[in-house]
Design an enzyme around this catalytic site. Structure first.
Site, PDB file in Angstrom:
ATOM      1  N   ASP A  50       8.729  10.751   2.133  1.00 36.68           N
ATOM      2  CA  ASP A  50       7.593  10.371   1.295  1.00 36.68           C
ATOM      3  C   ASP A  50       7.740  11.017  -0.087  1.00 36.68           C
ATOM      4  O   ASP A  50       8.118  12.192  -0.177  1.00 36.68           O
ATOM      5  CB  ASP A  50       6.305  10.865   1.985  1.00 36.68           C
ATOM      6  CG  ASP A  50       5.026  10.321   1.376  1.00 36.68           C
ATOM      7  OD1 ASP A  50       5.083   9.243   0.757  1.00 36.68           O
ATOM      8  OD2 ASP A  50       3.979  10.967   1.540  1.00 36.68           O
ATOM      9  N   HIS A  51       7.442  10.278  -1.138  1.00 33.67           N
ATOM     10  CA  HIS A  51       7.405  10.808  -2.518  1.00 33.67           C
ATOM     11  C   HIS A  51       8.520  11.786  -2.856  1.00 33.67           C
ATOM     12  O   HIS A  51       8.304  13.008  -2.889  1.00 33.67           O
ATOM     13  CB  HIS A  51       6.081  11.547  -2.779  1.00 33.67           C
ATOM     14  CG  HIS A  51       4.924  10.642  -2.979  1.00 33.67           C
ATOM     15  ND1 HIS A  51       4.733   9.898  -4.115  1.00 33.67           N
ATOM     16  CD2 HIS A  51       3.877  10.365  -2.168  1.00 33.67           C
ATOM     17  CE1 HIS A  51       3.619   9.205  -3.992  1.00 33.67           C
ATOM     18  NE2 HIS A  51       3.092   9.456  -2.826  1.00 33.67           N
TER      19      HIS A  51
ATOM     20  N   HIS B  76      -0.959   3.814  -0.714  1.00 37.17           N
ATOM     21  CA  HIS B  76      -1.111   5.252  -0.447  1.00 37.17           C
ATOM     22  C   HIS B  76      -2.595   5.597  -0.514  1.00 37.17           C
ATOM     23  O   HIS B  76      -3.368   4.903  -1.158  1.00 37.17           O
ATOM     24  CB  HIS B  76      -0.356   6.075  -1.492  1.00 37.17           C
ATOM     25  CG  HIS B  76       1.132   5.971  -1.370  1.00 37.17           C
ATOM     26  ND1 HIS B  76       1.971   7.058  -1.428  1.00 37.17           N
ATOM     27  CD2 HIS B  76       1.943   4.905  -1.171  1.00 37.17           C
ATOM     28  CE1 HIS B  76       3.228   6.665  -1.287  1.00 37.17           C
ATOM     29  NE2 HIS B  76       3.234   5.358  -1.137  1.00 37.17           N
ATOM     30  N   GLY B  77      -2.971   6.692   0.149  1.00 38.15           N
ATOM     31  CA  GLY B  77      -4.366   7.133   0.072  1.00 38.15           C
ATOM     32  C   GLY B  77      -5.293   6.281   0.916  1.00 38.15           C
ATOM     33  O   GLY B  77      -6.408   5.964   0.502  1.00 38.15           O
TER      34      GLY B  77
ATOM     35  N   THR C 231      -4.551  12.779   4.717  1.00 39.12           N
ATOM     36  CA  THR C 231      -5.728  13.656   4.685  1.00 39.12           C
ATOM     37  C   THR C 231      -6.528  13.640   5.993  1.00 39.12           C
ATOM     38  O   THR C 231      -6.916  14.692   6.500  1.00 39.12           O
ATOM     39  CB  THR C 231      -6.643  13.250   3.516  1.00 39.12           C
ATOM     40  OG1 THR C 231      -5.854  13.231   2.324  1.00 39.12           O
ATOM     41  CG2 THR C 231      -7.786  14.236   3.336  1.00 39.12           C
TER      42      THR C 231
END
Ligand code: ZN
Length: 282
Positions: A81-82, A206-207, A231
């Protein structure tokens, strides 16, 4: 079984659902994620970020995640990821990751294209999928500093970007943020639809923690085939640990501390897999 992420996303594209991608940092989170996919008979993406690799030791965490993917009866893609670092991408490709994300979204368009092309050149000969990002998804990514808002993804630029880079999947910024949303999330669905119309590859959101069920369904209609969830898993982990610790402290029982936390995280992942439509698709 370990599968290329592109294969998993192509199946989602054909059948009109999305895959869940969940971030892991350690053994307990990995077990929770994989058990959830097995319980729901869902294809799965397990992802690790640079900070998780640093925290757990990159050899150890990679070995753990790959072993769980290979052992599992459901299709599992293992994704970086990222990452903005080509040497990290190269290392992950060599270790057997089946997907990597090159994140040049903080760069001007031409530089993002150039960096992404380099990542594709590293990954594609190994059959490894590449996700890239265009536009800026604001908010905290792990514990990195808040990034500058360079704006939402431009549909015209997205078309140009995908043609120029030949990436397999594109992460878009359409009002989604990392971490907690301040107030009710407001996705720019017209923008998402326009990107979907212009871009043939699966889109990534994302998120996804904190998005309503309706927003998730609407995003799937708009071409999103991968939702990143981080999260909400961490909230479940911390809540369960805080709840369990006072009750078992005197016994110093390690499985007794972590088992309820694994179950709590597994429940979150199972709910997401149902919501994304991937339950029963393995
Ligand atoms: Zn992200």
């Amino acid at each position: 079984m370990l599968v290329p992420m592109a294969e998993l996303l192509a199946a989602a594209q054909r059948e009109g659902y999305a895959a869940g991608a969940f971030n892991t940092y350690n053994l307990e989170i990995t077990r929770a994620i994989v058990r959830a996919a097995e319980a729901q008979q869902a294809p799965l993406i397990v992802q690790v970020g640079s900070s998780a690799l640093r925290y757990a030791g990159r050899e150890a965490l990679t070995a753990l995640v790959l072993a769980e993917a290979q052992r599992s009866p459901v299709p599992v893609a293992v994704h970086l990821d990222h990452s903005a670092k080509l040497d990290e991408i190269r290392w992950c490709v060599e270790q057997g990751f089946t997907s990597v994300m090159i994140d040049g979204s903080a760069l001007p368009l031409a530089e993002n294209i150039a960096l992404t092309r380099e990542a594709v050149a590293i990954a594609r000969p190994h059959g490894v999928t590449v996700e890239a990002e265009l536009g800026s998804i604001v908010g905290e990514e792990d514990r990195a500093a808040e990034r500058e808002a360079v704006g939402l993804t431009s549909p015209a630029q997205a078309e140009q970007f995908v043609q120029a880079t030949a990436v397999d999947a594109l992460a878009v910024a359409v009002g989604n943020v990392h971490g907690f949303y301040k107030g009710e999330p407001k996705l720019d669905t017209a923008r998402l639809d326009e990107i979907h119309r212009r871009v043939p590859v699966p889109l990534v959101l994302h998120g996804a923690s904190g998005l309503s069920d309706a927003a998730i369904q609407r995003s799937i209609q708009g071409g999103v085939r991968k939702f990143n969830v981080n999260t909400e898993l961490r909230v479940a982990l911390f809540t369960a640990l805080a709840d369990t610790l006072p009750r078992i402290h005197a016994h110093y029982d390690v499985p007794g501390l972590f088992t309820p936390a694994i179950a709590a995280m597994q429940a979150v992942v199972e709910e997401k897999l149902q919501l994304f439509g991937s339950a029963g698709k393995a």
